[in-house]
Design a protein around this motif. Structure first.
Motif, PDB file in Angstrom:
ATOM      1  N   HIS A 186       0.827  -1.199   0.000  1.00 11.27           N
ATOM      2  CA  HIS A 186       0.000   0.000   0.000  1.00 11.27           C
ATOM      3  C   HIS A 186       0.865   1.254   0.000  1.00 11.27           C
ATOM      4  CE1 HIS A 186      -2.393  -3.267   1.767  1.00 11.27           C
ATOM      5  NE2 HIS A 186      -3.431  -2.683   1.207  1.00 11.27           N
ATOM      6  N   ARG A 187       0.440   2.241  -0.766  1.00 15.05           N
ATOM      7  CA  ARG A 187       1.152   3.521  -0.835  1.00 15.05           C
ATOM      8  C   ARG A 187       0.227   4.679  -0.489  1.00 15.05           C
ATOM      9  NH1 ARG A 187       4.363   0.502  -0.243  1.00 15.05           N
ATOM     10  NH2 ARG A 187       5.917  -0.353  -1.666  1.00 15.05           N
ATOM     11  N   ALA A 188      -0.973   4.717  -1.069  1.00 17.29           N
ATOM     12  CA  ALA A 188      -1.882   5.843  -0.857  1.00 17.29           C
ATOM     13  C   ALA A 188      -2.614   5.745   0.477  1.00 17.29           C
ATOM     14  CB  ALA A 188      -2.886   5.932  -2.003  1.00 17.29           C
ATOM     15  N   GLN A 189      -3.020   4.531   0.872  1.00 15.13           N
ATOM     16  CA  GLN A 189      -3.784   4.388   2.105  1.00 15.13           C
ATOM     17  C   GLN A 189      -3.017   4.851   3.349  1.00 15.13           C
ATOM     18  OE1 GLN A 189      -6.372   0.769   2.478  1.00 15.13           O
ATOM     19  NE2 GLN A 189      -5.452   0.203   0.524  1.00 15.13           N
ATOM     20  N   PRO A 190      -1.741   4.489   3.518  1.00 15.30           N
ATOM     21  CA  PRO A 190      -1.037   4.979   4.705  1.00 15.30           C
ATOM     22  C   PRO A 190      -0.883   6.488   4.725  1.00 15.30           C
ATOM     23  CG  PRO A 190       0.454   3.791   3.250  1.00 15.30           C
ATOM     24  CD  PRO A 190      -0.918   3.517   2.764  1.00 15.30           C
ATOM     25  N   VAL A 191      -0.657   7.103   3.552  1.00 17.79           N
ATOM     26  CA  VAL A 191      -0.530   8.562   3.511  1.00 17.79           C
ATOM     27  C   VAL A 191      -1.869   9.218   3.828  1.00 17.79           C
ATOM     28  CG1 VAL A 191       0.098  10.545   2.077  1.00 17.79           C
ATOM     29  CG2 VAL A 191       1.370   8.412   1.863  1.00 17.79           C
ATOM     30  N   LEU A 192      -2.961   8.620   3.346  1.00 20.95           N
ATOM     31  CA  LEU A 192      -4.288   9.155   3.660  1.00 20.95           C
ATOM     32  C   LEU A 192      -4.543   9.119   5.167  1.00 20.95           C
ATOM     33  CD1 LEU A 192      -7.143  10.112   2.793  1.00 20.95           C
ATOM     34  CD2 LEU A 192      -7.769   7.693   2.609  1.00 20.95           C
ATOM     35  N   LEU A 193      -4.259   7.994   5.800  1.00 24.23           N
ATOM     36  CA  LEU A 193      -4.498   7.866   7.234  1.00 24.23           C
ATOM     37  C   LEU A 193      -3.607   8.805   8.041  1.00 24.23           C
ATOM     38  CD1 LEU A 193      -4.849   3.983   7.466  1.00 24.23           C
ATOM     39  CD2 LEU A 193      -6.675   5.674   7.625  1.00 24.23           C
ATOM     40  N   SER A 194      -2.323   8.872   7.670  1.00 24.78           N
ATOM     41  CA  SER A 194      -1.416   9.760   8.403  1.00 24.78           C
ATOM     42  C   SER A 194      -1.768  11.224   8.170  1.00 24.78           C
ATOM     43  CB  SER A 194       0.036   9.492   7.993  1.00 24.78           C
ATOM     44  OG  SER A 194       0.246   9.783   6.626  1.00 24.78           O
ATOM     45  N   THR A 195      -2.278  11.562   6.989  1.00 29.77           N
ATOM     46  CA  THR A 195      -2.700  12.933   6.718  1.00 29.77           C
ATOM     47  C   THR A 195      -3.892  13.319   7.583  1.00 29.77           C
ATOM     48  OG1 THR A 195      -1.868  12.848   4.443  1.00 29.77           O
ATOM     49  CG2 THR A 195      -3.531  14.507   4.923  1.00 29.77           C
ATOM     50  N   CYS A 196      -4.832  12.396   7.770  1.00 33.17           N
ATOM     51  CA  CYS A 196      -5.960  12.663   8.668  1.00 33.17           C
ATOM     52  C   CYS A 196      -5.468  12.911  10.093  1.00 33.17           C
ATOM     53  CB  CYS A 196      -6.935  11.485   8.643  1.00 33.17           C
ATOM     54  SG  CYS A 196      -7.815  11.271   7.080  1.00 33.17           S
ATOM     55  N   GLY A 197      -4.526  12.089  10.552  1.00 36.41           N
ATOM     56  CA  GLY A 197      -3.975  12.289  11.883  1.00 36.41           C
ATOM     57  C   GLY A 197      -3.236  13.603  12.011  1.00 36.41           C
ATOM     58  N   ALA A 198      -2.459  13.964  10.974  1.00 32.69           N
ATOM     59  CA  ALA A 198      -1.693  15.208  11.020  1.00 32.69           C
ATOM     60  C   ALA A 198      -2.611  16.425  11.028  1.00 32.69           C
ATOM     61  CB  ALA A 198      -0.739  15.274   9.829  1.00 32.69           C
ATOM     62  N   GLY A 199      -3.673  16.392  10.210  1.00 26.98           N
ATOM     63  CA  GLY A 199      -4.619  17.499  10.190  1.00 26.98           C
ATOM     64  C   GLY A 199      -5.316  17.683  11.523  1.00 26.98           C
ATOM     65  N   ALA A 200      -5.703  16.565  12.155  1.00 25.62           N
ATOM     66  CA  ALA A 200      -6.351  16.652  13.466  1.00 25.62           C
ATOM     67  C   ALA A 200      -5.408  17.233  14.508  1.00 25.62           C
ATOM     68  CB  ALA A 200      -6.834  15.265  13.890  1.00 25.62           C
ATOM     69  N   MET A 201      -4.159  16.796  14.508  1.00 22.20           N
ATOM     70  CA  MET A 201      -3.195  17.312  15.482  1.00 22.20           C
ATOM     71  C   MET A 201      -2.882  18.784  15.226  1.00 22.20           C
ATOM     72  SD  MET A 201      -1.441  16.792  18.152  1.00 22.20           S
ATOM     73  CE  MET A 201      -1.441  15.019  18.399  1.00 22.20           C
ATOM     74  N   ALA A 202      -2.874  19.196  13.956  1.00 18.07           N
ATOM     75  CA  ALA A 202      -2.635  20.602  13.641  1.00 18.07           C
ATOM     76  C   ALA A 202      -3.709  21.494  14.250  1.00 18.07           C
ATOM     77  CB  ALA A 202      -2.573  20.799  12.126  1.00 18.07           C
ATOM     78  N   VAL A 203      -4.951  21.005  14.238  1.00 15.84           N
ATOM     79  CA  VAL A 203      -6.046  21.776  14.843  1.00 15.84           C
ATOM     80  C   VAL A 203      -5.928  21.771  16.358  1.00 15.84           C
ATOM     81  CG1 VAL A 203      -8.541  21.901  15.149  1.00 15.84           C
ATOM     82  CG2 VAL A 203      -7.589  21.400  12.902  1.00 15.84           C
ATOM     83  N   VAL A 204      -5.640  20.604  16.940  1.00 11.41           N
ATOM     84  CA  VAL A 204      -5.564  20.479  18.396  1.00 11.41           C
ATOM     85  C   VAL A 204      -4.470  21.386  18.967  1.00 11.41           C
ATOM     86  CG1 VAL A 204      -4.990  18.899  20.279  1.00 11.41           C
ATOM     87  CG2 VAL A 204      -6.526  18.167  18.446  1.00 11.41           C
ATOM     88  N   ILE A 205      -3.305  21.410  18.307  1.00 14.29           N
ATOM     89  CA  ILE A 205      -2.198  22.230  18.809  1.00 14.29           C
ATOM     90  C   ILE A 205      -2.266  23.651  18.273  1.00 14.29           C
ATOM     91  CG2 ILE A 205       0.306  22.486  18.880  1.00 14.29           C
ATOM     92  CD1 ILE A 205       0.590  19.520  18.713  1.00 14.29           C
ATOM     93  N   GLY A 206      -2.495  23.787  16.974  1.00 12.73           N
ATOM     94  CA  GLY A 206      -2.396  25.090  16.344  1.00 12.73           C
ATOM     95  C   GLY A 206      -3.531  26.040  16.657  1.00 12.73           C
ATOM     96  N   ALA A 207      -4.760  25.535  16.778  1.00 18.72           N
ATOM     97  CA  ALA A 207      -5.915  26.421  16.974  1.00 18.72           C
ATOM     98  C   ALA A 207      -5.828  27.216  18.280  1.00 18.72           C
ATOM     99  CB  ALA A 207      -7.209  25.615  16.904  1.00 18.72           C
ATOM    100  N   PRO A 208      -5.619  26.581  19.439  1.00 14.34           N
ATOM    101  CA  PRO A 208      -5.543  27.377  20.662  1.00 14.34           C
ATOM    102  C   PRO A 208      -4.236  28.152  20.816  1.00 14.34           C
ATOM    103  CG  PRO A 208      -5.177  25.073  21.158  1.00 14.34           C
ATOM    104  CD  PRO A 208      -5.544  25.134  19.714  1.00 14.34           C
ATOM    105  N   TRP A 209      -3.204  27.744  20.105  1.00 16.62           N
ATOM    106  CA  TRP A 209      -1.885  28.342  20.303  1.00 16.62           C
ATOM    107  C   TRP A 209      -1.637  29.474  19.308  1.00 16.62           C
ATOM    108  CZ3 TRP A 209       3.329  25.381  19.345  1.00 16.62           C
ATOM    109  CH2 TRP A 209       4.400  26.173  19.803  1.00 16.62           C
ATOM    110  N   GLN A 210      -1.677  29.165  18.026  1.00 20.14           N
ATOM    111  CA  GLN A 210      -1.360  30.141  16.985  1.00 20.14           C
ATOM    112  C   GLN A 210      -2.589  30.569  16.193  1.00 20.14           C
ATOM    113  OE1 GLN A 210       1.238  27.457  14.998  1.00 20.14           O
ATOM    114  NE2 GLN A 210       3.096  28.267  15.952  1.00 20.14           N
TER     115      GLN A 210
END
Length: 336
Positions: A186-210
């Motif tokens: 698999h090539r696309a599926q792992p990137v899709l899953l990790s992208t979802c995780g990265a986007g969620a973490m960006a909101v969790v950290i970035g929204a209240p901070w920056q």
């Protein structure tokens, strides 16, 4: 049909994984330029590079699922994405406090952390040339990042702490990507899953901070869409295909080409003129990559991780025992 599928699955594996890693580093190296052109905060950039990548990744992942089946180790991919999201936000914050050059050096502590993780988990010992080349690599990255030309930022202590945290998160992402990709097509599926995780973490950290701006403007969205396609889709799909087939030290070393390529693209796209020390740093990084990859490249070039090395002439493997016995019986029959 089966032959066609086999050829499709083996297409990427026929490519030297070092070339895949270098191509991925080239796509990732454009990220800093596109981020600067967008003019948004690190949290906004981290979120939109993930959100705008999903419409591209989802059809690719669906097609891959139909061909290769569902993805195993999906939880590992999501965990890796959480670390990537933390890296993107923390690194952007460290730039303002410690300067772009030192921040670039700190985030590239992955070149040391990833091999240490591979040693602790898999017993994979780094080569001696790699150990000798590490100080040269980090020194070259420091010069290429412009440490000699720029100040130390507004809050060096906080910047260093954020940069080290970003580097640790980045190393964790690369290590988990390498682990999750072993033995899978698999090539696309792992990137899709990790992208979802990265986007969620960006909101969790970035929204209240920056802060995460939900409407940064059409011009900014255009640059962020380009960032999503190059940095999040093309870059990580290529790197994800390469890392499971490379030793930990070799994969991390090749990714150090990213700051060097960033200097080259910055000069070509933004008209930036690198100083003498930056050029010298790029040369040092290239020399160190060459030194560190000399032995590892001979061991793993073109061979998937975990594949059996070539056997000495005359060696008969178990899968050939039946054929060997048949030949022996025929020879005995001919003698009698």
């Amino acid at each position: 049909m089966l032959i066609g599928r086999a050829r499709q699955r083996g297409g990427v594996r026929r490519i030297d994984p070092r070339l895949l890693a270098i191509a991925g580093a080239a796509f990732i190296s454009v990220s800093a330029i596109l981020f600067r052109l967008s003019g948004v905060s690190p949290g906004t950039a981290a979120f939109f590079r993930c959100a705008l990548a999903l419409p591209v990744l989802a059809p690719l992942a669906l097609r891959e699922r139909r061909r290769a089946g569902p993805r195993r180790r999906g939880a590992v991919d999501v965990a890796a994405g959480l670390l990537l999201g933390a890296d993107l936000v923390l690194w952007g914050a460290s730039i303002d406090r410690v300067g772009a050059g030192i921040a670039t050096v700190l985030v590239n502590v992955q070149v040391v952390v990833v091999p240490l993780l591979a040693l602790a988990v898999f017993g994979e010992r780094p080569s001696r040339p790699f150990a000798l080349a590490v100080p040269v690599m980090l020194g070259g990255v420091a010069l290429a990042g412009g440490v000699a030309e720029h100040g130390t930022g507004t809050d060096p202590a906080a910047g260093i702490a954020l940069g080290v945290a970003a580097g640790a998160a980045y190393a964790g992402y690369l290590f988990l990507t390498r682990v999750a990709g072993r033995g899978q097509e698999h090539r696309a599926q792992p990137v899709l899953l990790s992208t979802c995780g990265a986007g969620a973490m960006a909101v969790v950290i970035g929204a209240p901070w920056q802060g995460v701006d939900p409407a940064p403007g059409w011009a900014a969205l255009g640059w962020l869409a380009a960032l999503a396609v190059t940095g999040q889709v093309c870059g990580w799909m290529l790197i994800g295909a390469a890392l499971p087939r490379l030793r930990a030290e070799e994969g991390g070393t090749l990714l150090l080409l990213q700051p060097v390529l960033a200097v080259v693209f910055g000069a070509a796209v933004l008209g930036e003129r690198p100083g003498f020390s930056q050029i010298a740093g790029c040369v040092l990084v290239l020399a160190a990559v060459r030194l560190a990859g000399r032995r590892a490249g001979r061991r793993s070039a073109g061979r998937p991780e975990g594949a059996r090395p070539p056997s000495p002439p005359g060696t008969v493997h178990r899968r050939d025992d039946s054929a060997a016995r048949a030949i022996a019986r025929s020879r005995m029959g001919a003698r009698t």
